[in-house]
Scaffold this active site. Sequence first.
Site, PDB file in Angstrom:
ATOM      1  N   GLY A 153       0.538  -0.832   0.136  1.00 39.61           N
ATOM      2  CA  GLY A 153      -0.427  -0.342  -0.010  1.00 39.61           C
ATOM      3  C   GLY A 153       0.978   0.852  -0.424  1.00 39.61           C
ATOM      4  N   LEU A 154       1.087   1.670  -1.514  1.00 41.61           N
ATOM      5  CA  LEU A 154       1.486   3.009  -1.378  1.00 41.61           C
ATOM      6  C   LEU A 154       0.731   3.903  -1.535  1.00 41.61           C
ATOM      7  CD1 LEU A 154       4.167   1.254  -3.579  1.00 41.61           C
ATOM      8  CD2 LEU A 154       4.427   1.589  -1.000  1.00 41.61           C
TER       9      LEU A 154
ATOM     10  N   GLY B  90       1.435   4.620   3.618  1.00 37.02           N
ATOM     11  CA  GLY B  90       2.214   3.829   3.485  1.00 37.02           C
ATOM     12  C   GLY B  90       3.775   4.346   2.232  1.00 37.02           C
TER      13      GLY B  90
ATOM     14  N   SER C 289      -0.209   7.246  14.143  1.00 36.32           N
ATOM     15  CA  SER C 289      -0.639   8.609  14.005  1.00 36.32           C
ATOM     16  C   SER C 289       0.596   9.379  13.766  1.00 36.32           C
ATOM     17  CB  SER C 289      -0.854   9.183  15.451  1.00 36.32           C
ATOM     18  OG  SER C 289      -1.430  10.331  15.240  1.00 36.32           O
TER      19      SER C 289
ATOM     20  N   GLY D  41       0.288  11.976  10.806  1.00 36.21           N
ATOM     21  CA  GLY D  41      -0.653  12.426   9.571  1.00 36.21           C
ATOM     22  C   GLY D  41       0.346  12.391   8.185  1.00 36.21           C
TER      23      GLY D  41
ATOM     24  N   LYS E 237      -5.395   3.122  19.841  1.00 35.43           N
ATOM     25  CA  LYS E 237      -5.174   4.591  18.235  1.00 35.43           C
ATOM     26  C   LYS E 237      -6.748   3.851  17.905  1.00 35.43           C
ATOM     27  CE  LYS E 237      -4.025   6.593  14.864  1.00 35.43           C
ATOM     28  NZ  LYS E 237      -5.060   6.646  13.768  1.00 35.43           N
TER      29      LYS E 237
ATOM     30  N   HIS F 140      -7.213   7.034  21.080  1.00 35.19           N
ATOM     31  CA  HIS F 140      -6.527   8.080  20.050  1.00 35.19           C
ATOM     32  C   HIS F 140      -7.226   9.273  19.334  1.00 35.19           C
ATOM     33  CE1 HIS F 140      -4.202  10.091  17.372  1.00 35.19           C
ATOM     34  NE2 HIS F 140      -3.210  10.238  18.052  1.00 35.19           N
ATOM     35  N   ASN F 141      -7.761   8.468  18.634  1.00 40.47           N
ATOM     36  CA  ASN F 141      -9.219   8.974  17.523  1.00 40.47           C
ATOM     37  C   ASN F 141     -10.069   9.891  17.932  1.00 40.47           C
ATOM     38  OD1 ASN F 141      -6.318   7.915  15.848  1.00 40.47           O
ATOM     39  ND2 ASN F 141      -8.265   7.211  13.974  1.00 40.47           N
TER      40      ASN F 141
ATOM     41  N   GLU G  55      -9.255  12.641  19.706  1.00 43.43           N
ATOM     42  CA  GLU G  55      -8.727  13.680  18.932  1.00 43.43           C
ATOM     43  C   GLU G  55     -10.205  14.570  18.222  1.00 43.43           C
ATOM     44  OE1 GLU G  55      -5.923  12.255  14.879  1.00 43.43           O
ATOM     45  OE2 GLU G  55      -7.859  13.061  13.783  1.00 43.43           O
TER      46      GLU G  55
END
Lengths: 301, 301, 301, 301
Positions: free
Chosen positions: A7-8, A12, A121, A123, A173, A176-177, A180
């Site tokens: 996954g780029l 990624g 996390s 971004g 996570k 965490h979101n 957020e």
Amino acid sequence: MKLGMIGLGRMGANMAQRLLHGGHPVVGFDPRIEARVALQGQGAETVDSLVALVAKLPPPRALWLMVPAGEVTDAILDGLRPLLQAGDTLVDGGNSRYQDSQRRAASFAGQGIGYVDCGTSGGVWGLAEGYSLMIGGDEAVVERLSPLFECLAPAPGRGWGRVGPAGAGHFAKMVHNGIEYGLMQAYAEGFSILRQKHDFDLDLQQLADIWSHGSVVRSWLLELTAKALAEHPSLHDITPYVADSGEGRWTVDEAIALGVPAPVITQALIARLRSRDAESFADRLLAALRNQFGGHEVRKE
Amino acid sequence: MKLGMIGLGRMGANMAQRLLHGGHPVVGFDPRIEARVALQGQGAETVDSLVALVAKLPPPRALWLMVPAGEVTDAILDGLRPLLQAGDTLVDGGNSRYQDSQRRAASFAGQGIGYVDCGTSGGVWGLAEGYSLMIGGDEAVVERLSPLFECLAPAPGRGWGRVGPAGAGHFAKMVHNGIEYGLMQAYAEGFSILRQKHDFDLDLQQLADIWSHGSVVRSWLLELTAKALAEHPSLHDITPYVADSGEGRWTVDEAIALGVPAPVITQALIARLRSRDAESFADRLLAALRNQFGGHEVRKE
Amino acid sequence: MKLGMIGLGRMGANMAQRLLHGGHPVVGFDPRIEARVALQGQGAETVDSLVALVAKLPPPRALWLMVPAGEVTDAILDGLRPLLQAGDTLVDGGNSRYQDSQRRAASFAGQGIGYVDCGTSGGVWGLAEGYSLMIGGDEAVVERLSPLFECLAPAPGRGWGRVGPAGAGHFAKMVHNGIEYGLMQAYAEGFSILRQKHDFDLDLQQLADIWSHGSVVRSWLLELTAKALAEHPSLHDITPYVADSGEGRWTVDEAIALGVPAPVITQALIARLRSRDAESFADRLLAALRNQFGGHEVRKE
Amino acid sequence: MKLGMIGLGRMGANMAQRLLHGGHPVVGFDPRIEARVALQGQGAETVDSLVALVAKLPPPRALWLMVPAGEVTDAILDGLRPLLQAGDTLVDGGNSRYQDSQRRAASFAGQGIGYVDCGTSGGVWGLAEGYSLMIGGDEAVVERLSPLFECLAPAPGRGWGRVGPAGAGHFAKMVHNGIEYGLMQAYAEGFSILRQKHDFDLDLQQLADIWSHGSVVRSWLLELTAKALAEHPSLHDITPYVADSGEGRWTVDEAIALGVPAPVITQALIARLRSRDAESFADRLLAALRNQFGGHEVRKE
């Protein structure tokens, strides 16, 4: 330590690049040729199939999935399963639901394949500043991959850690979101109040800057607020439509299931739902009801 | 620049000390002898009356009030009024309601006395790290005092600024505190969810530390959360009783008056009210009602 | 119309009794002998097994389940399946999740067995006042059972109806209960405010009575509030602990899944969670944080 | 008992009419001639000045104000003050803030003039169904006017009462309206969820009708909901814009001042604010922030 990155996309590709800069060879896989070409420009090998990917990696292999949570993840895992062997390790760095990660880890454990869920996390800033990584899975497996985590994290020994068994990383996570959402909404409300006080004609960017130094509310999100306001002072060109990914919803679900009162995280989610409810049937009904009992005029469309 | 500091409590004494370290002579006033003695130890002059304070300062004077908002502030201002002369300046660095600051500024303007409202954030850490200062008042007056603000702020040209006319500083500070309530509650809820997920036996302090590096939710409050959890891992020794000062309430009032929906800041305030509502009449009534219509058993006290 | 009633708890026994009074023969089943004996006293036949129950009913049979939602329902349905034949009808009058009802209806449809989900409201008062019934399922099947619905409802042609296909009845009941949470919480908050205004020493029961006649907020729940306050004027003997059944949670889930902002129903649920969160980790963390940044004293336990 | 009615708008005219039907002579005052003519048609005398009004009433007089709360009320009271004499009584039946009523009652008490604050609920239906009246003021004064209250209320001895001293009536009415906001919002959310579940294609009016008989959520507001949905099935012609009068805001203020957590009443108010916040700066900022940290696309206007 050689890694296969599956996954780029935005996340990624950036992570692959950070690993390359840190001296870790990366083999990148993505079905989109432009994504592969872009990563080649950063010095990575790339492949166009999972078979080719696995072939490029010496056992015990390390493969990192950075794909949208959900069915895509299961499809890739199903494709990989027959290609891998005991001792290999899979890392899911995406935003999978933690119960899915628990299920997948258990399923690969039966084949002796390590499965690590890594909440990620940071971004688009992670490439430059490093990622915060919350990792769930077997201690030995996490230990073996630690050079990769050290490289992805902001600084050695900081910003990453194994937080528990399989699922714990994605659970952390998720929360965490949820946090957020609450933080973002608190700032958004505060700046709306400041802006609405026309008497003072406050400069919102100035306030975000001032608060970013020394105040109790200083944070990275506040710095980004200052940046957003510098780029779009009145925000008039930005549609007030706020998407939400699954993790906020799951946090609310989980809070209720665990019996934890979470009014602020929940209201932050609801505010996002409201931003997308242009039709607002509830408000129409309220206006109609006020008319029914009080004779209050309604506005007609 | 010589300054008179009125009120040598936690905030006032620290600010005086930071000014002294920055080379600004301070004359401190506080009715409590122990507060005066403590500041003398830092190299300040102190006095035990407003008359003596004013006498020690060469005109045009600069006096800084750091006292609890409300009647105390008005009493001190009434005491100072006949002692001051045109060209002098008063700074209210406390948490006054912005309408009070507007009223006071207008009243002193009639005598040619400058009046500046300075929202001050940073808490007990301000001594070492500097304070974030949001300042309302006349430009020329703020300009004249700028050496003091530069010294109190975290760094030259950072963390302070004149944000508008009289009242604007305390308005901004009010909203700052409203945001602070929302941020704190978001973290508190998130950590409660983490903790309640017994399956994973998460280490909350570890998560606060990990998130403090590279994550989207990193902030100063998060660093303090890590510190609090390090000092009190289970928090079992801390009573779940959360005070609120006026500024959160005023923010909610103001949001409603301005027509700004602020669900998260408001719920954060309500959560604090709830923490102090041990008796919970509403919950008793709900239990009684469920019994009335559904025959659901109530617990008896 | 002869009916088999499965589950003779508070709700099932009352419904059986109302049907008996309406001239419909009832065969009651419950594993608890005391429940069977009680219903016999009302003129019903009772049995101690599903086999016996089915044997007592002439085809096409009508069987009504009034049991706790969840695994119990599936267990009973599994037990009944081999005993029933095409043309028979099952009614689930409990609080099943609507997706379960959809699944069950589809599964029985394959055998030609009708399956009706009937959301039932009215609580312990339904015996005397009739039940409100929201029914999902095939029109013909609902039509065939209409004499039973007419009898259970408050009045002929009122308070009951087929609202849609399988699942629609329990969906409607789910939302009904979500609304109920919101209504109850609104009253509970209002009466708490009245009570807390000590200056006026208001008589809450008197207000509930006054409002029950002619006011905009008059309702059945308000009448029950008056009754509860008459029985427990200060409510001091009732523990402020509020249970919640599944339907409130499901409503919140569904609202989020459908993208409908439902802040009031959601906050009403959260208030119930809070009533049971004696430990309040979030509030402890807030108190600890205020101490960290502001030096505000915490209360120690 | 002869009464002077001041203000012949929707509420005042209806109340005058109900009193006339009950055999109480009414002298009506309103500056608008069409309002006076309309009431004459019901058999009332009318006048075009306060002087004339007072002259038409034999002492001890009874005057009822039914005018918008606020400055209008004070202006009329100032006009009446020199015209009245000890033993006369004023009733404020509008939605005045209770502190205003306390102040006014105290001020008229000095002249021996009775002052009663009467919270009035029932809206446009009150004419036919009677009004719910919550009355604050001296017992003897309220007792003297009881024939009027009996006539305005839905039934003798029902739906009205003296609830406390001056101010208590308007305090109770304020809380009544706060509850009303919560109830309305709970229904509005529930019906929105029902409507959004397109799979079931539910008939909302049918559900409102069903629930109006026998269900736990039955209420007068629900009956009005059924009526509104009958008149506007999709509500598509009604703008989703919901006004709020002062009493909801005051209830929220009061709850905070008293330390009573009122999340539902508060959220109901906030939902109304949100219905009018077309621009939604907060949502724009959220969208901009998501773009900043996550590279999530924003919609451009």
